[in-house]
Write a protein that holds these residues in place. Structure first.
Motif, mmCIF file in Angstrom:
data_model
loop_
_atom_site.group_PDB
_atom_site.id
_atom_site.type_symbol
_atom_site.label_atom_id
_atom_site.label_comp_id
_atom_site.label_asym_id
_atom_site.label_seq_id
_atom_site.Cartn_x
_atom_site.Cartn_y
_atom_site.Cartn_z
ATOM 1 N N UNK A 1 50.871 27.919 0.974
ATOM 2 C CA UNK A 1 52.266 28.137 0.550
ATOM 3 C C UNK A 1 53.085 28.395 1.799
ATOM 4 N N UNK A 2 54.067 27.565 2.057
ATOM 5 C CA UNK A 2 54.792 27.622 3.323
ATOM 6 C C UNK A 2 56.003 28.549 3.235
ATOM 7 N N UNK A 3 55.769 29.697 2.630
ATOM 8 C CA UNK A 3 56.825 30.699 2.511
ATOM 9 C C UNK A 3 56.859 31.563 3.771
ATOM 10 N N UNK A 4 58.021 32.176 4.018
ATOM 11 C CA UNK A 4 58.181 33.000 5.209
ATOM 12 C C UNK A 4 58.024 34.489 4.860
ATOM 13 N N UNK A 5 56.975 35.133 5.413
ATOM 14 C CA UNK A 5 56.820 36.580 5.196
ATOM 15 C C UNK A 5 58.048 37.328 5.712
ATOM 16 N N UNK B 1 53.535 40.123 3.308
ATOM 17 C CA UNK B 1 52.118 39.876 3.578
ATOM 18 C C UNK B 1 51.543 41.074 4.325
ATOM 19 N N UNK B 2 50.368 41.522 3.886
ATOM 20 C CA UNK B 2 49.678 42.627 4.557
ATOM 21 C C UNK B 2 48.175 42.472 4.361
ATOM 22 N N UNK C 1 39.960 30.021 -2.104
ATOM 23 C CA UNK C 1 40.433 28.846 -1.361
ATOM 24 C C UNK C 1 41.576 28.224 -2.145
ATOM 25 N N UNK C 2 42.219 27.222 -1.557
ATOM 26 C CA UNK C 2 43.266 26.505 -2.277
ATOM 27 C C UNK C 2 44.617 27.181 -2.193
ATOM 28 N N UNK D 1 47.169 37.433 3.954
ATOM 29 C CA UNK D 1 47.283 36.172 4.685
ATOM 30 C C UNK D 1 46.501 35.072 3.977
ATOM 31 N N UNK D 2 45.350 35.426 3.418
ATOM 32 C CA UNK D 2 44.555 34.437 2.690
ATOM 33 C C UNK D 2 45.275 33.988 1.427
#
Length: 406
Positions: free
Chosen positions: A343-347, A353-354, A317-318, A337-338
């Protein structure tokens, strides 16, 4: 009339945390250290915390934190087992019993009796019980994560450990922690969390809402951007290697993802970097191209020399400091994804992210095979962190929260 300092009225604050914040080498210590650094710039702060050795106290005194300290030696040995034993028959979480001692209770009582504090700031739920029922002084607690959410997710992969005792203890502890978190929300004036995901989870279980999100940041001066030459076959995963979500992530990567990477990059190497690696991880070092470093005084050379950093979390979490640190230093990141939560980064721009072994391995190999892609993601990730995740920006909302209690 009290004079404001940079828009904040100075307060006398009692800060309680369970682990000495120096050296800031694990997630809880890092957050406690920077919370203290922020608070002491404008407020008169007294720190009450357990410590393990006198070297830690010396390090804090040389850390330039302007804080008064009341250190308490953490009692291990037989007394620790006695506390945990009593916790088996209690409704309180085991970690509350783990950090429950008469000595620190006495120190906190002395501080409250002999000083006129304006505010009590508690870091993590394990210290909440010492002031839970105190209503005469405003109280803020930084839960950081929704621990019950962490346990819930761990239990989804409990079969991975094939340990019935583990399943039973964590199932019991998850319910205890959730009930305790709900009690905290009722008893504290403000509750801080590190991400909206954790906040939403607790909101779904409790109608009381004194919660606010205060994110983590990264020290950009320490994690300098130096995207120089790297080993295109090197993959690194760093963090506290005694923390179960990290242990699960490392084992998941080694067993399910790394073999797929090796099919495309036969010379690929996997480095697990971090303190207190569990035996399951240490055992992997006997295999070719797997390295377990243990604690390092400086992890930056490991990050800088890697083609990429992975964060294949399936539980937890966190917000993941490890991702921000890698992005800051210029090492491309592949996560789940978890892992991206909070973190509001753009994949596809700042990181990849996978969520399946096949897709994760494909993203890893893509970075290893393409220096141009590594350079592009490296630059964009650093810019993103500079714009959004300095500690100054992350902790700025804390000033407005404190002003509520002026």
């Amino acid at each position: 009339m009290v004079t404001k300092i940079n828009g904040v009225i100075p307060m006398k604050i009692l800060f309680l945390t369970s682990r000495w914040p120096v050296p800031p080498i694990t997630g809880d210590r890092i957050r406690a250290f920077y919370l203290l650094r922020h608070l002491t710039q404008k407020h008169d702060v007294t720190l009450v915390s357990f410590y393990e050795n006198f070297h830690e106290i010396k390090q804090l005194k040389s850390s330039q934190l302007n804080v008064r300290i009341r250190p308490v030696k953490f009692p291990a040995g037989l007394s620790l087992y006695a506390r945990l034993g009593s916790g088996l028959f209690s409704k309180l979480p085991l970690q509350v019993h783990y950090y429950s001692t008469k000595k620190i209770k006495q120190v906190i009582h002395e501080e409250l009796k002999s000083n006129s504090y304006d505010l009590i700031f508690v870091h993590l739920l394990r210290m909440a019980n010492y002031v839970m029922d105190l209503a005469s002084i405003p109280k803020i607690i930084d839960l950081t994560d929704a621990i019950s959410l962490n346990y819930e997710r761990l239990l989804q992969f409990s079969g991975f450990y094939q340990n019935r005792s583990f399943n039973k203890i964590y199932s019991l502890e998850k319910e205890r922690v959730l009930n305790y978190e709900k009690n905290i929300l009722r008893k504290f004036n403000r509750t801080l969390l590190i991400s909206g995901v954790d906040k939403d989870y607790l909101q779904a279980h409790c109608t009381v809402d004194p919660m606010a999100v205060v994110q983590n940041g990264v020290n950009l001066d320490y994690f300098k951007y130096l995207p120089n030459g790297c080993d295109s076959d090197k993959i690194v995963f760093h963090g506290n290697m005694n923390y179960l979500p990290n242990v699960d992530a490392a084992l998941y990567f080694y067993r399910d993802i790394f073999p797929l990477v090796k099919q495309k990059r036969p010379r690929a190497k996997f480095f697990m970097v971090g303190v207190r690696p569990k035996k399951q991880l240490q055992a992997l070092e006997k295999y070719q191209d797997v390295f377990v470093t243990g604690r390092l005084n400086d992890l930056r050379p490991q990050l800088r020399s890697a083609a990429l950093a992975v964060c294949p979390l399936r539980a937890g979490a966190g917000l993941q400091n490890k991702i921000l640190e890698a992005m800051a230093i210029g090492t491309p990141v592949v996560t789940t994804s978890l892992g991206l939560e909070g973190i509001h980064a753009r994949p596809g721009k700042h990181l990849e992210v996978a969520d399946t072994p096949e897709a994760f391995a494909e993203k890893v190999v893509s970075f290893m095979n393409n220096p141009g892609k590594r350079e592009e993601f490296s630059r964009q990730a650093r810019q993103f962190v500079e714009e959004n995740y300095t500690w100054e920006k992350a902790l700025a909302p804390l000033d407005d929260i404190l002003n509520e209690f002026e």
